[in-house]
Design a protein around this motif. Sequence first.
Motif, PDB file in Angstrom:
ATOM      1  N   SER A  56      12.275  10.481 -16.298  1.00  0.00           N
ATOM      2  CA  SER A  56      11.522   9.930 -17.182  1.00  0.00           C
ATOM      3  C   SER A  56      12.065   8.593 -17.306  1.00  0.00           C
ATOM      4  CB  SER A  56      11.460  10.726 -18.351  1.00  0.00           C
ATOM      5  OG  SER A  56      12.585  11.475 -18.591  1.00  0.00           O
ATOM      6  N   ASP A  57      13.218   8.217 -16.926  1.00  0.00           N
ATOM      7  CA  ASP A  57      13.889   6.852 -17.174  1.00  0.00           C
ATOM      8  C   ASP A  57      14.056   6.058 -15.733  1.00  0.00           C
ATOM      9  OD1 ASP A  57      15.537   4.846 -17.931  1.00  0.00           O
ATOM     10  OD2 ASP A  57      17.093   5.505 -18.532  1.00  0.00           O
ATOM     11  N   PRO A  58      13.272   4.732 -15.839  1.00  0.00           N
ATOM     12  CA  PRO A  58      13.259   4.148 -14.641  1.00  0.00           C
ATOM     13  C   PRO A  58      14.493   3.512 -14.210  1.00  0.00           C
ATOM     14  CG  PRO A  58      12.124   3.035 -16.417  1.00  0.00           C
ATOM     15  CD  PRO A  58      12.130   4.405 -16.674  1.00  0.00           C
ATOM     16  N   ALA A  59      15.353   3.489 -15.318  1.00  0.00           N
ATOM     17  CA  ALA A  59      16.687   2.804 -14.896  1.00  0.00           C
ATOM     18  C   ALA A  59      17.461   3.583 -14.198  1.00  0.00           C
ATOM     19  CB  ALA A  59      17.391   2.461 -16.370  1.00  0.00           C
ATOM     20  N   ASN A  60      17.168   5.023 -13.977  1.00  0.00           N
ATOM     21  CA  ASN A  60      17.869   5.850 -13.506  1.00  0.00           C
ATOM     22  C   ASN A  60      17.536   5.945 -11.760  1.00  0.00           C
ATOM     23  OD1 ASN A  60      19.592   6.805 -15.065  1.00  0.00           O
ATOM     24  ND2 ASN A  60      18.176   8.590 -15.754  1.00  0.00           N
ATOM     25  N   ILE A  61      16.281   5.562 -11.345  1.00  0.00           N
ATOM     26  CA  ILE A  61      16.000   5.403 -10.137  1.00  0.00           C
ATOM     27  C   ILE A  61      16.723   4.712  -9.355  1.00  0.00           C
ATOM     28  CG2 ILE A  61      14.005   4.471  -8.433  1.00  0.00           C
ATOM     29  CD1 ILE A  61      12.182   4.476 -10.812  1.00  0.00           C
ATOM     30  N   GLU A  62      17.282   3.675  -9.214  1.00  0.00           N
ATOM     31  CA  GLU A  62      18.277   2.889  -7.883  1.00  0.00           C
ATOM     32  C   GLU A  62      19.547   3.582  -8.027  1.00  0.00           C
ATOM     33  OE1 GLU A  62      17.152   1.242  -5.918  1.00  0.00           O
ATOM     34  OE2 GLU A  62      15.101   0.929  -6.691  1.00  0.00           O
ATOM     35  N   PRO A  63      20.170   4.171  -9.123  1.00  0.00           N
ATOM     36  CA  PRO A  63      21.351   4.827  -8.874  1.00  0.00           C
ATOM     37  C   PRO A  63      21.113   6.006  -8.378  1.00  0.00           C
ATOM     38  CG  PRO A  63      21.174   3.900 -11.124  1.00  0.00           C
ATOM     39  CD  PRO A  63      19.987   3.689 -10.546  1.00  0.00           C
ATOM     40  N   LEU A  64      20.041   6.770  -8.590  1.00  0.00           N
ATOM     41  CA  LEU A  64      19.782   8.103  -7.725  1.00  0.00           C
ATOM     42  C   LEU A  64      19.574   7.740  -6.486  1.00  0.00           C
ATOM     43  CD1 LEU A  64      19.178  10.956  -7.564  1.00  0.00           C
ATOM     44  CD2 LEU A  64      16.816  10.689  -8.326  1.00  0.00           C
ATOM     45  N   ILE A  65      18.844   6.985  -6.069  1.00  0.00           N
ATOM     46  CA  ILE A  65      18.689   6.457  -4.701  1.00  0.00           C
ATOM     47  C   ILE A  65      19.898   6.186  -3.918  1.00  0.00           C
ATOM     48  CG2 ILE A  65      17.479   5.056  -2.987  1.00  0.00           C
ATOM     49  CD1 ILE A  65      15.118   4.699  -5.200  1.00  0.00           C
ATOM     50  N   ALA A  66      20.827   5.399  -4.596  1.00  0.00           N
ATOM     51  CA  ALA A  66      22.015   4.916  -4.150  1.00  0.00           C
ATOM     52  C   ALA A  66      22.944   5.979  -3.483  1.00  0.00           C
ATOM     53  CB  ALA A  66      22.746   4.105  -4.875  1.00  0.00           C
ATOM     54  N   GLY A  97      -0.022   6.859 -21.822  1.00  0.00           N
ATOM     55  CA  GLY A  97       1.008   5.818 -21.461  1.00  0.00           C
ATOM     56  C   GLY A  97       2.397   6.535 -20.774  1.00  0.00           C
ATOM     57  N   ALA A  98       2.553   7.513 -20.980  1.00  0.00           N
ATOM     58  CA  ALA A  98       4.097   8.028 -20.649  1.00  0.00           C
ATOM     59  C   ALA A  98       3.962   7.784 -18.914  1.00  0.00           C
ATOM     60  CB  ALA A  98       3.779   9.533 -20.816  1.00  0.00           C
ATOM     61  N   GLU A  99       5.196   7.434 -18.512  1.00  0.00           N
ATOM     62  CA  GLU A  99       5.368   7.239 -17.103  1.00  0.00           C
ATOM     63  C   GLU A  99       6.426   8.255 -16.433  1.00  0.00           C
ATOM     64  OE1 GLU A  99       6.602   3.190 -17.281  1.00  0.00           O
ATOM     65  OE2 GLU A  99       4.584   2.405 -17.604  1.00  0.00           O
ATOM     66  N   LEU A 100       6.139   8.946 -15.466  1.00  0.00           N
ATOM     67  CA  LEU A 100       6.795   9.881 -14.764  1.00  0.00           C
ATOM     68  C   LEU A 100       7.296   9.161 -13.308  1.00  0.00           C
ATOM     69  CD1 LEU A 100       8.164  12.603 -14.641  1.00  0.00           C
ATOM     70  CD2 LEU A 100       6.059  13.573 -13.508  1.00  0.00           C
ATOM     71  N   TYR A 101       8.759   9.255 -13.154  1.00  0.00           N
ATOM     72  CA  TYR A 101       8.819   8.626 -11.737  1.00  0.00           C
ATOM     73  C   TYR A 101       9.293   9.869 -10.776  1.00  0.00           C
ATOM     74  CZ  TYR A 101       8.556   4.420 -14.062  1.00  0.00           C
ATOM     75  OH  TYR A 101       8.059   3.410 -14.876  1.00  0.00           O
ATOM     76  N   THR A 102       9.076   9.694  -9.670  1.00  0.00           N
ATOM     77  CA  THR A 102       9.258  10.813  -8.567  1.00  0.00           C
ATOM     78  C   THR A 102      10.216  10.090  -7.574  1.00  0.00           C
ATOM     79  OG1 THR A 102       7.442  12.226  -8.851  1.00  0.00           O
ATOM     80  CG2 THR A 102       8.527  12.407  -6.933  1.00  0.00           C
TER      81      THR A 102
END
Lengths: 414, 359
Positions: free
Chosen positions: B98-108, B51-56
């Motif tokens: 590993s933290d989906p909350a970081n996706i949008e700030p990183l993209i920005a 169940g672990a989730e990795l985001y690229t």
Amino acid sequence: MSEKKRPLLEELKKGPWPSFVKEMEKSAHNSKTAELLDLLERSYEDKTGHWKHGGIVGVTGYGGGVIGRYTDLPEEFPEVREFHTMRVNQPSGWYYTSDALRTLCDIWEKHGSGLTNMHGATGDAILLGTTTEHLQPCFNDLSEAGFDLGGSGSNMRTPSCCAGPARCQNACIDTLDLCHNLTNTFQDYLHRPSFPYKFKIKISGCANDCVASIARADLSIIGTWRDAIRIDQEAVKEYAAQGYDIQGLVVDKCPSQACTYNAETQEFTVDNPNCVRCMHCINKMPKALRIGKETGATILIGGKATIVQSAFLSWVIVPFMKLEKEDDYAELKDLIERIWEWWDENGKVRERVGELIYRKGMREFLKAVGLPPVPQMVKHPRANPYFFWWPDEIISSASGDAEAEAAAGAEVEK
Amino acid sequence: MCSVPVKKPKTDIGPPYYYDMLPEIIKENYGKWKYHEKIKPGVLKHVSENGAELYTVRAGSPRLLSIVTIREYADLADKYSGGHLRFTSRHNVEFLLSDPANIEPLIAELEAKGYPVGGTGDCLNNIIHTQGWIHCHSAATDASGPVKAVMDDLFEYFKKDDLPAKLKISMACCLNMCGAVHCSDIAFVGIHRTVPTIDDAGVAKGCEIPNVIASCPTGAIRPNPKAKSVMVNEEKCMYCGNCYTVCPSMKIMDPVNDGVAIFVGGKVSNARSGPAFSRLAIPWVPNTPPRWDELVVAIRNLVEIWVKDARKGERYGEWIERIGWEKFFEMANLPFTDKHIDDFIFSVPTFRTTTNFKY
């Protein structure tokens, strides 16, 4: 330096895609990089490159890993009179920590232009532009920090591999471990050119071949499996519930017509003995379908780009090989050494192994490296009757004349 | 400044150990990934058996990177992905979150710095390319410049994943073709069109004549014993430049006649059909720095006709396979010339041997 001096390159700072000119300008406080910009502007004016062939430069103990580069306009551009490349062997799968990258940057700030390629086509981190006197100190610093050089010239080139089991559910083999292991085992062949020409090894975990191994590696290692595709029927139903066109986008596109989908029961089946494991259905429904459990690799040989005898795609020589960490990949390494031995004995200067096989015939190659011919090696059998027999395949003559027999055998050999 | 090394460096230490580069979430789920999803262009989600989730998050790069940019990548990785990142075989940088909350700030932050996020799934991927005039002695055209011009023009497709299938464009600056340029949906390659100019004194002084002769794929090079040099049979030479690679005195650069050839319909993966070579579409467009306008227009046209006509799931070559090459040339509004008919050593199987064709 005023930007107005480079009106042509200025045009390449415009537009939404990241600009390589801006990258060069970021490091233009380095006088070499500033002059590289001027030299490039000159190339844009002249519509030709201004680099000469490499000279022999390197670091102690190695015959490769450094590419000598000199401008053909040394009087006008003295700062790039020498502008050599160092190839740094990347970690398997190009995974880095931020600290490892900073270490590389610090060394390159100290010794070179501050420009890199992340990465070159073979896989190395490319450090672009330094002088002869900096080569050895730069290597010393790299080595001290845990980095080694990659290959160049007529040697085993730096092996590379896909993202592998670290971040992919399709990895049938541990591409990262295998790449690291082969690189370390064959360090001597990597650093000290002794082959007829270059030899590239690329490892992909599945048939999607994310490192283009079949297209461009002399030895291509492609993960595969021998048992059944794993199917999660509940997940199939989820795709169906979302309106996904399973029949049209998955089943109808299966190259061996091995998939079926029952729209009523929403059940997906695979005729595994007739599946060619191309990855299509798995790619399209990754939540529902998975690679099998009995995994290994297909080994192919001969891939290369156009020069000299046309481009080749690698040819299957071992349909399935188990690749076991536990035995240190002994079977594969043994095969690689037999291939090198035959190529080394028979290859001409600058003849890739695929070209040698084309020149001598696949039967010679297979016999020399001890691989049995199997139907998986060909698209179809030959259509002409021009084939050779080995002497021991010829029935002895009734006279029992040993000499005549030997002569007949020799004739067949020719 | 550099100094003479005092102690002998360690050699043959091998590359850094990849395992030390991996984030905890990958170490815990190594080999246990179950499936992945495409969240949006440039963002992938990998889910493991437990169940672990990795985001690229993938961002494009121009391949030629300053250490200033690499340090920025490192800072972004520290801020958003625990200091872990990787590069792809097509010059993208990928942050492993590993933290989906970081996706949008990183993209920005990536977008604000000019590093576009995209290139996954049915997008245009980054153009894999070679060194060009920046650093190569045998380049028939620049690499970074034409690639930048083409990517600027096709930028929208890097950010959208609704193309018929993935689109991989590759570029090589000479026929040595560093990279898998010959197996791409669209490939463009620097070519020469004139025979080498021989500097007899240079050949005599600096080149191994048997090697020069052997380097020629068509046997066009003969010895010239009088000059202790070589001669080129102009009728046989097809300007590959291989002799120049082994002998700098066989100069083949011709700023007026060098240019770019465009090939289409190749692929690397084995999905559905096996890997395939790209085939010639346009024999030559001129080198027109700084922005290679003719090349950009030609490639835009080649992309548009595929986007318009291909069925869902059809890669470029699969589309041509279905419609037929005769229809491709008609649709692309390209002249079919004698250059398109192979006359090198494996030509015969490329000739049509059936009455089945279209008008």
